[in-house]
Design a protein around this motif. Structure first.
Motif, mmCIF file in Angstrom:
data_model
loop_
_atom_site.group_PDB
_atom_site.id
_atom_site.type_symbol
_atom_site.label_atom_id
_atom_site.label_comp_id
_atom_site.label_asym_id
_atom_site.label_seq_id
_atom_site.Cartn_x
_atom_site.Cartn_y
_atom_site.Cartn_z
ATOM 1 N N LEU A 59 3.653 -8.465 -16.942
ATOM 2 C CA LEU A 59 3.077 -8.410 -15.599
ATOM 3 C C LEU A 59 3.300 -7.029 -14.999
ATOM 4 C CD1 LEU A 59 4.518 -11.774 -14.210
ATOM 5 C CD2 LEU A 59 2.453 -11.424 -15.563
ATOM 6 N N ARG A 60 2.259 -6.496 -14.351
ATOM 7 C CA ARG A 60 2.405 -5.219 -13.640
ATOM 8 C C ARG A 60 2.483 -5.475 -12.146
ATOM 9 N NH1 ARG A 60 -2.507 -1.219 -13.681
ATOM 10 N NH2 ARG A 60 -3.021 -2.400 -11.807
ATOM 11 N N THR A 61 3.479 -4.863 -11.493
ATOM 12 C CA THR A 61 3.643 -5.000 -10.056
ATOM 13 C C THR A 61 4.114 -3.668 -9.482
ATOM 14 O OG1 THR A 61 4.783 -6.229 -8.300
ATOM 15 C CG2 THR A 61 6.033 -5.783 -10.298
ATOM 16 N N ALA A 62 4.009 -3.530 -8.164
ATOM 17 C CA ALA A 62 4.533 -2.343 -7.490
ATOM 18 C C ALA A 62 5.629 -2.730 -6.507
ATOM 19 C CB ALA A 62 3.412 -1.606 -6.754
ATOM 20 N N ASP A 63 5.985 -4.008 -6.507
ATOM 21 C CA ASP A 63 6.966 -4.536 -5.558
ATOM 22 C C ASP A 63 8.212 -4.968 -6.325
ATOM 23 O OD1 ASP A 63 8.404 -5.774 -3.622
ATOM 24 O OD2 ASP A 63 6.822 -7.136 -2.973
ATOM 25 N N MET B 240 -4.796 -4.884 -6.198
ATOM 26 C CA MET B 240 -3.636 -3.998 -6.094
ATOM 27 C C MET B 240 -2.735 -4.376 -4.918
ATOM 28 S SD MET B 240 -4.014 -2.164 -8.704
ATOM 29 C CE MET B 240 -2.784 -0.870 -8.493
ATOM 30 N N ASP B 241 -3.232 -5.215 -4.001
ATOM 31 C CA ASP B 241 -2.431 -5.658 -2.859
ATOM 32 C C ASP B 241 -1.625 -6.914 -3.179
ATOM 33 O OD1 ASP B 241 -3.444 -3.629 -1.149
ATOM 34 O OD2 ASP B 241 -5.267 -4.802 -0.868
ATOM 35 N N LEU B 242 -1.931 -7.573 -4.293
ATOM 36 C CA LEU B 242 -1.237 -8.793 -4.675
ATOM 37 C C LEU B 242 0.080 -8.457 -5.368
ATOM 38 C CD1 LEU B 242 -4.298 -10.782 -6.050
ATOM 39 C CD2 LEU B 242 -3.232 -11.006 -3.794
ATOM 40 N N PRO B 243 1.058 -9.372 -5.356
ATOM 41 C CA PRO B 243 2.341 -9.095 -6.022
ATOM 42 C C PRO B 243 2.173 -8.739 -7.498
ATOM 43 C CG PRO B 243 2.520 -11.031 -4.632
ATOM 44 C CD PRO B 243 1.067 -10.658 -4.636
ATOM 45 N N LYS C 263 0.809 -1.212 0.000
ATOM 46 C CA LYS C 263 0.000 0.000 0.000
ATOM 47 C C LYS C 263 0.852 1.277 0.000
ATOM 48 C CE LYS C 263 -3.905 -2.203 2.350
ATOM 49 N NZ LYS C 263 -4.896 -2.125 1.294
ATOM 50 N N GLN C 264 2.077 1.185 -0.507
ATOM 51 C CA GLN C 264 2.956 2.349 -0.543
ATOM 52 C C GLN C 264 2.712 3.213 -1.786
ATOM 53 O OE1 GLN C 264 4.931 3.142 1.985
ATOM 54 N NE2 GLN C 264 4.255 1.304 3.071
ATOM 55 N N ASN C 265 1.792 2.756 -2.668
ATOM 56 C CA ASN C 265 1.502 3.474 -3.916
ATOM 57 C C ASN C 265 2.773 3.721 -4.731
ATOM 58 O OD1 ASN C 265 -1.289 3.729 -3.435
ATOM 59 N ND2 ASN C 265 -0.926 5.456 -2.064
ATOM 60 N N ALA C 266 3.621 2.709 -4.774
ATOM 61 C CA ALA C 266 4.857 2.819 -5.551
ATOM 62 C C ALA C 266 4.526 2.810 -7.040
ATOM 63 C CB ALA C 266 5.773 1.652 -5.210
ATOM 64 N N PRO C 267 5.379 3.437 -7.866
ATOM 65 C CA PRO C 267 5.132 3.440 -9.315
ATOM 66 C C PRO C 267 5.181 2.015 -9.857
ATOM 67 C CG PRO C 267 7.334 4.267 -8.821
ATOM 68 C CD PRO C 267 6.598 4.169 -7.519
ATOM 69 N N PRO C 268 4.401 1.719 -10.895
ATOM 70 C CA PRO C 268 4.353 0.344 -11.407
ATOM 71 C C PRO C 268 5.667 -0.101 -12.020
ATOM 72 C CG PRO C 268 3.165 1.836 -12.860
ATOM 73 C CD PRO C 268 3.517 2.624 -11.647
ATOM 74 N N ILE C 269 5.924 -1.389 -11.889
ATOM 75 C CA ILE C 269 7.076 -2.040 -12.517
ATOM 76 C C ILE C 269 6.514 -3.078 -13.476
ATOM 77 C CG2 ILE C 269 9.125 -3.461 -12.107
ATOM 78 C CD1 ILE C 269 9.128 -2.300 -9.234
#
Length: 215
Positions: A90-94, A200-203, A58-64
């Motif tokens: 795949l889109r992730t924020a982690d 959005m909480d999933l990897p 939930k840090q609202n990091a930019p997508p990777i």
């Protein structure tokens, strides 16, 4: 003789101090070790693992974006042989997700092929069909790299029996955690009460297609 007694008292006092210090140091080390073990046990509780995962997400990091190699699968359908040729992103924020995906790549590719080849060509010709398949691909990947969180997400969606059977068939519903233990009721209750798990909480937050060709 009095001098000798004085020296003896000094030696005894020094020994008492040294022994007391050694015992105190030992007790302190034991207490520190016990506190460390207690902290590790607390951190390893399923609900606390979930809390940390969700806090990180939930840090609202930019997508990777993680690009996978091209896949070609046969499709069931009417009118002869058909196949699907596609490239998945795949889109992730982690930032750690890419490493996990690479670590489990053979298993992930196998599960993705299972999902892709389970859809008929007529279904994938529609927007709804592509959207459903993309969602299932995301679920099977998440079930491999974050099984417990994915299971709780699915359960919170309150899927119908038919949906559950389909997700189980393609391997999207994880039956065990990464440690080999069954998903605990404690973790399920904690997630249901305190956190609303969304995609959005999933990897893997979403599956995108950079190419999609059917013939």
């Amino acid at each position: 003789p009095p001098k000798s007694n004085k020296k003896l008292f000094i030696i005894i006092a020094v020994l008492v101090v040294l022994i007391g210090g050694a015992v105190g140091g030992y007790m302190f080390m034991q207490k520190t070790e016990a506190e460390k073990k207690a902290a590790e046990a607390e951190a390893n509780k399923p609900e606390n693992i979930l809390k940390k995962q969700l806090t990180d997400r939930k840090q609202n990091a930019p997508p990777i974006y993680i690009a996978l190699d091209e896949m070609i699968v046969n499709l069931p359908g009417r009118g002869g042989e058909h196949y699907l040729q596609t490239k998945i992103v795949l889109r992730t924020a982690d930032s750690s997700t890419e490493g996990k995906v690479k670590q489990f790549m053979p298993v992930i590719r196998d599960k993705i092929i299972t999902v892709l080849s389970s859809r008929q060509m007529q279904e994938l010709a529609t927007v709804e069909g592509k959207t459903m398949m993309a969602r299932e691909v995301a679920l099977v990947i998440n079930s491999i790299i974050a099984p417990q969180l994915t299971a709780i997400y699915i359960l919170q969606q309150q899927p119908a029996t038919a949906d559950l059977q389909n997700l189980e068939r393609i391997g999207a519903i994880p039956k065990e955690t990464s440690t080999g233990k069954k998903i605990t009721n404690e973790a399920a209750r904690a997630a249901a009460e305190f956190w609303n798990v969304t995609e959005m909480d999933l990897p893997v937050q979403a599956v995108l297609f950079s190419s999609f060709v059917m013939q």
